[in-house]
Design a protein around this motif. Structure first.
Motif, mmCIF file in Angstrom:
data_model
loop_
_atom_site.group_PDB
_atom_site.id
_atom_site.type_symbol
_atom_site.label_atom_id
_atom_site.label_comp_id
_atom_site.label_asym_id
_atom_site.label_seq_id
_atom_site.Cartn_x
_atom_site.Cartn_y
_atom_site.Cartn_z
ATOM 1 N N VAL A 113 -5.466 -33.077 -30.414
ATOM 2 C CA VAL A 113 -4.541 -33.419 -29.340
ATOM 3 C C VAL A 113 -5.273 -34.269 -28.326
ATOM 4 C CG1 VAL A 113 -3.069 -32.495 -27.507
ATOM 5 C CG2 VAL A 113 -3.295 -31.240 -29.665
ATOM 6 N N PHE A 114 -4.634 -35.361 -27.910
ATOM 7 C CA PHE A 114 -5.207 -36.118 -26.810
ATOM 8 C C PHE A 114 -4.088 -36.545 -25.872
ATOM 9 C CE2 PHE A 114 -4.171 -39.380 -29.886
ATOM 10 C CZ PHE A 114 -3.892 -40.544 -29.182
ATOM 11 N N ALA A 115 -4.441 -36.694 -24.619
ATOM 12 C CA ALA A 115 -3.462 -37.070 -23.609
ATOM 13 C C ALA A 115 -3.981 -38.271 -22.830
ATOM 14 C CB ALA A 115 -3.194 -35.909 -22.664
ATOM 15 N N VAL A 116 -3.016 -39.060 -22.392
ATOM 16 C CA VAL A 116 -3.322 -40.281 -21.657
ATOM 17 C C VAL A 116 -2.468 -40.325 -20.388
ATOM 18 C CG1 VAL A 116 -3.982 -41.541 -23.743
ATOM 19 C CG2 VAL A 116 -1.617 -41.626 -22.948
ATOM 20 N N PRO A 117 -2.928 -41.046 -19.371
ATOM 21 C CA PRO A 117 -2.140 -41.144 -18.143
ATOM 22 C C PRO A 117 -0.809 -41.875 -18.318
ATOM 23 C CG PRO A 117 -4.436 -41.621 -17.700
ATOM 24 C CD PRO A 117 -4.279 -41.566 -19.186
ATOM 25 N N GLY A 118 -0.726 -42.841 -19.234
ATOM 26 C CA GLY A 118 0.541 -43.537 -19.379
ATOM 27 C C GLY A 118 0.612 -44.439 -20.589
ATOM 28 N N ALA A 119 1.794 -44.474 -21.184
ATOM 29 C CA ALA A 119 2.056 -45.391 -22.300
ATOM 30 C C ALA A 119 1.972 -46.832 -21.804
ATOM 31 C CB ALA A 119 3.440 -45.115 -22.873
ATOM 32 N N ALA A 144 6.067 -33.681 -16.813
ATOM 33 C CA ALA A 144 4.680 -33.220 -16.640
ATOM 34 C C ALA A 144 4.537 -31.700 -16.761
ATOM 35 C CB ALA A 144 4.083 -33.713 -15.325
ATOM 36 N N ALA A 145 5.463 -31.039 -17.433
ATOM 37 C CA ALA A 145 5.409 -29.579 -17.574
ATOM 38 C C ALA A 145 4.156 -29.128 -18.317
ATOM 39 C CB ALA A 145 6.665 -29.068 -18.288
ATOM 40 N N PHE A 146 3.796 -29.822 -19.402
ATOM 41 C CA PHE A 146 2.598 -29.475 -20.170
ATOM 42 C C PHE A 146 1.353 -29.732 -19.326
ATOM 43 C CE2 PHE A 146 -0.810 -29.884 -23.235
ATOM 44 C CZ PHE A 146 -0.516 -28.939 -24.194
ATOM 45 N N ALA A 147 1.304 -30.895 -18.684
ATOM 46 C CA ALA A 147 0.154 -31.238 -17.843
ATOM 47 C C ALA A 147 -0.033 -30.203 -16.740
ATOM 48 C CB ALA A 147 0.323 -32.635 -17.257
ATOM 49 N N LYS A 148 1.064 -29.789 -16.105
ATOM 50 C CA LYS A 148 0.989 -28.787 -15.040
ATOM 51 C C LYS A 148 0.553 -27.432 -15.594
ATOM 52 C CE LYS A 148 4.735 -30.899 -12.398
ATOM 53 N NZ LYS A 148 6.164 -30.733 -12.047
ATOM 54 N N ALA A 149 1.123 -27.034 -16.725
ATOM 55 C CA ALA A 149 0.822 -25.718 -17.300
ATOM 56 C C ALA A 149 -0.636 -25.609 -17.746
ATOM 57 C CB ALA A 149 1.757 -25.416 -18.469
ATOM 58 N N THR A 150 -1.229 -26.714 -18.138
ATOM 59 C CA THR A 150 -2.632 -26.697 -18.557
ATOM 60 C C THR A 150 -3.578 -26.953 -17.392
ATOM 61 O OG1 THR A 150 -2.552 -29.050 -19.129
ATOM 62 C CG2 THR A 150 -2.140 -27.460 -20.916
ATOM 63 N N GLY A 151 -3.040 -27.358 -16.255
ATOM 64 C CA GLY A 151 -3.884 -27.692 -15.108
ATOM 65 C C GLY A 151 -4.592 -29.020 -15.269
ATOM 66 N N LEU A 152 -4.058 -29.866 -16.158
ATOM 67 C CA LEU A 152 -4.696 -31.150 -16.449
ATOM 68 C C LEU A 152 -3.860 -32.309 -15.907
ATOM 69 C CD1 LEU A 152 -5.878 -30.286 -20.053
ATOM 70 C CD2 LEU A 152 -7.351 -30.732 -18.074
ATOM 71 N N THR A 153 -3.533 -32.222 -14.618
ATOM 72 C CA THR A 153 -2.743 -33.280 -13.998
ATOM 73 C C THR A 153 -3.653 -34.297 -13.320
ATOM 74 O OG1 THR A 153 -2.526 -31.995 -11.968
ATOM 75 C CG2 THR A 153 -0.738 -31.809 -13.589
ATOM 76 N N LEU A 154 -3.086 -35.457 -13.103
ATOM 77 C CA LEU A 154 -3.774 -36.548 -12.424
ATOM 78 C C LEU A 154 -2.756 -37.166 -11.474
ATOM 79 C CD1 LEU A 154 -6.279 -38.444 -12.231
ATOM 80 C CD2 LEU A 154 -5.251 -39.775 -14.086
ATOM 81 N N ASP A 155 -3.030 -37.137 -10.187
ATOM 82 C CA ASP A 155 -2.089 -37.668 -9.202
ATOM 83 C C ASP A 155 -2.373 -39.142 -8.967
ATOM 84 O OD1 ASP A 155 -0.318 -38.205 -7.188
ATOM 85 O OD2 ASP A 155 -0.994 -36.595 -5.868
ATOM 86 N N LEU A 156 -1.490 -39.983 -9.486
ATOM 87 C CA LEU A 156 -1.626 -41.429 -9.328
ATOM 88 C C LEU A 156 -0.529 -41.976 -8.411
ATOM 89 C CD1 LEU A 156 -2.567 -42.414 -12.997
ATOM 90 C CD2 LEU A 156 -4.075 -42.197 -11.009
ATOM 91 N N THR A 157 -0.086 -41.136 -7.488
ATOM 92 C CA THR A 157 0.984 -41.524 -6.568
ATOM 93 C C THR A 157 0.622 -42.793 -5.798
ATOM 94 O OG1 THR A 157 1.655 -39.224 -6.354
ATOM 95 C CG2 THR A 157 2.415 -40.730 -4.640
ATOM 96 N N GLY A 158 -0.588 -42.888 -5.328
ATOM 97 C CA GLY A 158 -1.024 -44.060 -4.576
ATOM 98 C C GLY A 158 -1.011 -45.346 -5.380
#
Length: 168
Positions: A44-50, A110-124
């Protein structure tokens, strides 16, 4: 943050399918993570965005070019997760030529990202809450290996690193 030995969260992701089969209709289909992981070995791998530069030019290709080696090492499926909608993930799958190689799974809210604690805030940067970049080896729903990147990096979550750990 999710740890080694932890079970994947009981979250439903979405996968866009262009071909009917194995109980999947055309269009977005739900993927129950816990159920889909039972009895399988997953890369499994995750990326910030397609469609983002590093994700498209380096991260996904690093797994696509090693699909056969992952299979030979006992990996049943490769999953790519991103905080995007299933239509975007379907278009990205076409662009990256992942059909039949990598399951491109949408974590739309972002439910999976939140549940795993692997979020990245790119709001800025105008992207909002995203998934951090990482890779993990999962066996029967439990995390065996976890490689989390520092913000803005792509050094430990690539296909070559995870494959070496799988072959270990």
């Amino acid at each position: 943050m999710i740890q080694l030995g932890d079970a994947l969260p009981a979250i439903t992701l979405a996968e866009y399918s262009e071909v009917e089969g194995e109980g999947c209709s055309l269009g977005p289909n739900p993927v129950d993570v816990a159920q889909a992981a039972v009895g399988k070995t997953l890369a499994v791998f995750a990326v910030p965005g397609a469609f983002t530069p590093t994700c498209s030019a380096q991260h996904v290709p690093s797994f696509v070019e090693r699909v056969d080696a992952f299979k030979a090492a006992g990996v049943d499926e490769i999953w790519c997760l991103s905080v995007n909608d299933p239509f975007v993930m379907g278009a990205w799958a076409r662009d990256q030529k992942t059909m039949g190689k990598i399951r491109m799974l949408a974590d739309g809210d972002a439910a999976f990202a939140k549940a795993t604690g692997l979020t990245l805030d790119l709001t800025g940067k105008g992207l909002g809450l995203r998934s951090n970049r990482y890779s993990m080896l999962v066996k029967d729903g439990k995390v065996v290996t976890l490689n989390v990147e520092a913000p803005g990096k792509h050094e430990v979550s690539d296909g070559a690193t995870l494959l070496a750990q799988v072959q270990g």
